[in-house]
Design a protein around this motif. Structure first.
Motif, PDB file in Angstrom:
ATOM      1  N   GLY A 201     -91.061 -56.857   6.145  1.00  0.00           N
ATOM      2  CA  GLY A 201     -90.876 -58.263   5.848  1.00  0.00           C
ATOM      3  C   GLY A 201     -92.099 -58.930   5.261  1.00  0.00           C
ATOM      4  N   GLY A 202     -93.130 -58.150   4.943  1.00  0.00           N
ATOM      5  CA  GLY A 202     -94.355 -58.715   4.406  1.00  0.00           C
ATOM      6  C   GLY A 202     -95.195 -59.429   5.429  1.00  0.00           C
ATOM      7  N   VAL A 203     -94.991 -59.112   6.720  1.00  0.00           N
ATOM      8  CA  VAL A 203     -95.642 -59.887   7.765  1.00  0.00           C
ATOM      9  C   VAL A 203     -96.987 -59.318   8.215  1.00  0.00           C
ATOM     10  N   ARG A 204     -97.441 -58.231   7.604  1.00  0.00           N
ATOM     11  CA  ARG A 204     -98.786 -57.735   7.868  1.00  0.00           C
ATOM     12  C   ARG A 204     -99.369 -57.248   6.547  1.00  0.00           C
ATOM     13  N   CYS A 205    -100.673 -57.333   6.437  1.00  0.00           N
ATOM     14  CA  CYS A 205    -101.359 -56.906   5.223  1.00  0.00           C
ATOM     15  C   CYS A 205    -102.322 -55.787   5.586  1.00  0.00           C
ATOM     16  N   TYR A 206    -102.016 -54.565   5.121  1.00  0.00           N
ATOM     17  CA  TYR A 206    -102.856 -53.427   5.444  1.00  0.00           C
ATOM     18  C   TYR A 206    -103.934 -53.185   4.394  1.00  0.00           C
ATOM     19  N   SER A 207    -103.583 -53.371   3.135  1.00  0.00           N
ATOM     20  CA  SER A 207    -104.552 -53.212   2.056  1.00  0.00           C
ATOM     21  C   SER A 207    -104.009 -53.929   0.831  1.00  0.00           C
TER      22      SER A 207
ATOM     23  N   ARG B  24     -89.847 -63.045  10.529  1.00  0.00           N
ATOM     24  CA  ARG B  24     -89.503 -62.432   9.247  1.00  0.00           C
ATOM     25  C   ARG B  24     -88.251 -63.074   8.654  1.00  0.00           C
ATOM     26  N   GLU B  25     -87.241 -63.306   9.486  1.00  0.00           N
ATOM     27  CA  GLU B  25     -86.020 -63.934   8.992  1.00  0.00           C
ATOM     28  C   GLU B  25     -86.264 -65.382   8.564  1.00  0.00           C
ATOM     29  N   GLY B  26     -87.187 -66.058   9.272  1.00  0.00           N
ATOM     30  CA  GLY B  26     -87.464 -67.447   8.927  1.00  0.00           C
ATOM     31  C   GLY B  26     -88.246 -67.625   7.654  1.00  0.00           C
ATOM     32  N   LEU B  27     -88.840 -66.550   7.128  1.00  0.00           N
ATOM     33  CA  LEU B  27     -89.614 -66.675   5.892  1.00  0.00           C
ATOM     34  C   LEU B  27     -88.755 -67.165   4.731  1.00  0.00           C
ATOM     35  N   ARG B  28     -87.466 -66.842   4.758  1.00  0.00           N
ATOM     36  CA  ARG B  28     -86.589 -67.298   3.682  1.00  0.00           C
ATOM     37  C   ARG B  28     -86.493 -68.820   3.665  1.00  0.00           C
ATOM     38  N   LEU B  29     -86.637 -69.441   4.835  1.00  0.00           N
ATOM     39  CA  LEU B  29     -86.542 -70.898   4.923  1.00  0.00           C
ATOM     40  C   LEU B  29     -87.906 -71.553   4.752  1.00  0.00           C
TER      41      LEU B  29
END
Length: 344
Positions: free
Chosen positions: A101-107, A270-275
């Protein structure tokens, strides 16, 4: 068709597909983020596409608007070929390896075409104590919608922040009827925490990933924070604090009786990111913090056509020019621009 004709045709298609400086996107024109998972991203003669294959061997291909993307987040199960990655780099697109969901950034990659305007603005404010304090004050105003006098010191801001967050905890505790609540974070005793603390830590981690992706897409340094310091994610924590009272804290309290609060917090966020439409909002907030006098988003973004030279008086002068004539006698032919469009 002969081999030489095929080679010429392939070369022509590659030249047509290669981006020019005029094609490079600007943040103000197309601030768009794409999240993809469980796909294979490849480059062919037409462009960059995301492919999926069903169990019966059916191939589905969706072409991506590379010139209109400022940031691509690659979630779990994603693979990308070197030519596709090179195309993103040529178009100035930041590629982030993220969690579900794009909720963590590893690199993340940093495009060579990415402007340093926002990084320079960040360093300009960060390097001076007065300007750094002014950014912290703007953060407090943006976070709580309460203006503070310019003379307010940082320790007072921390105290005001603590009071408002404590009041929010108390209000949500009463609304959900869960008794007393105290924010704790102890990785060594993770499983011993109450459900609200578990959910809040999990949701905050997701928020940090989104903020990190936006910071990288702008070209800023995640390490140079204005309130936090001492870690590579200092600015991530600064910006994430702007949204916790609105997004993660209420979500965590709503999961006070959930059987698996960590997983529920990740899925719900993650689901709320659309809103929320959070990524463009984060970028706009960072821009307003670093350039508060501009009432509209600044027109320049990703693409820079030429590298300029710094001048303490003029500010910026063209590169690719021989300035020998400015220091004494010279040969007029030596003042012509050289063949490198970016460097003298």
């Amino acid at each position: 068709m002969t081999t030489s004709a095929t080679s010429r045709d392939t070369t022509a298609r590659r030249r047509i597909a290669a981006p020019t400086l005029a094609m490079l996107p600007r943040i103000a024109d197309s601030l768009s983020f794409l999240y993809a998972d469980i796909v294979r991203i490849v480059q062919d003669d037409t462009g960059v596409s995301a492919e999926t294959t069903t169990e019966d061997g059916h191939l589905t291909r969706v072409y991506l608007p590379t010139a209109a993307l400022s940031c691509v987040l690659l979630g779990p199960g994603t693979s990308i070929t070197q030519p596709a990655l090179a195309t993103f780099a040529r178009h100035g697109t930041t590629v982030v390896c993220s969690g579900s969901g794009g909720v963590r950034c590893y690199s993340a990659t940093t495009s060579d075409a990415l402007t340093t305007r926002w990084l320079e603005a960040q360093v300009h404010h960060w390097s001076d104590p007065e300007r750094r304090l002014a950014v912290a004050q703007r953060m407090y105003h943006k976070r709580f919608n309460i203006a503070v006098p310019p003379t307010t010191p940082l320790n007072t801001l921390r105290g005001l922040e603590g009071q408002r967050v404590k009041a929010l905890y108390k209000l949500l505790t009463q609304q959900h009827r869960i008794g007393r609540f105290r924010r704790t974070y102890d990785p060594a005793a993770w499983d011993e925490q109450d459900p609200v603390n578990l959910a809040l830590s999990s949701a905050n981690t997701c928020l940090y990933g989104i903020v990190h992706a936006a910071i990288v897409a702008l070209g800023c340094s995640p390490a140079l924070g204005f309130v936090h310091q001492g870690k590579q994610h200092a600015l991530v924590y600064d910006i994430a604090d702007l949204y916790k009272a609105e997004l993660t804290i209420p979500l965590a309290f709503s999961l006070h009786d959930a059987p698996h609060p960590e997983a529920m917090a990740r899925r719900s966020f993650r689901e709320g990111l659309r809103l929320y439409k959070l990524l463009p909002r984060i970028v706009n907030d960072i821009q307003s913090l670093l350039s508060p006098d501009d009432t509209t988003p600044l027109p320049d973004g990703h693409a820079v056509e030429l590298v300029n030279l710094w001048d303490p008086e003029a500010g910026s002068v063209p590169a690719g020019v021989n300035y020998a004539g400015t220091v004494g006698e010279h040969d007029p032919d030596e003042t012509e621009t050289n063949g490198d469009p970016c460097h003298p």
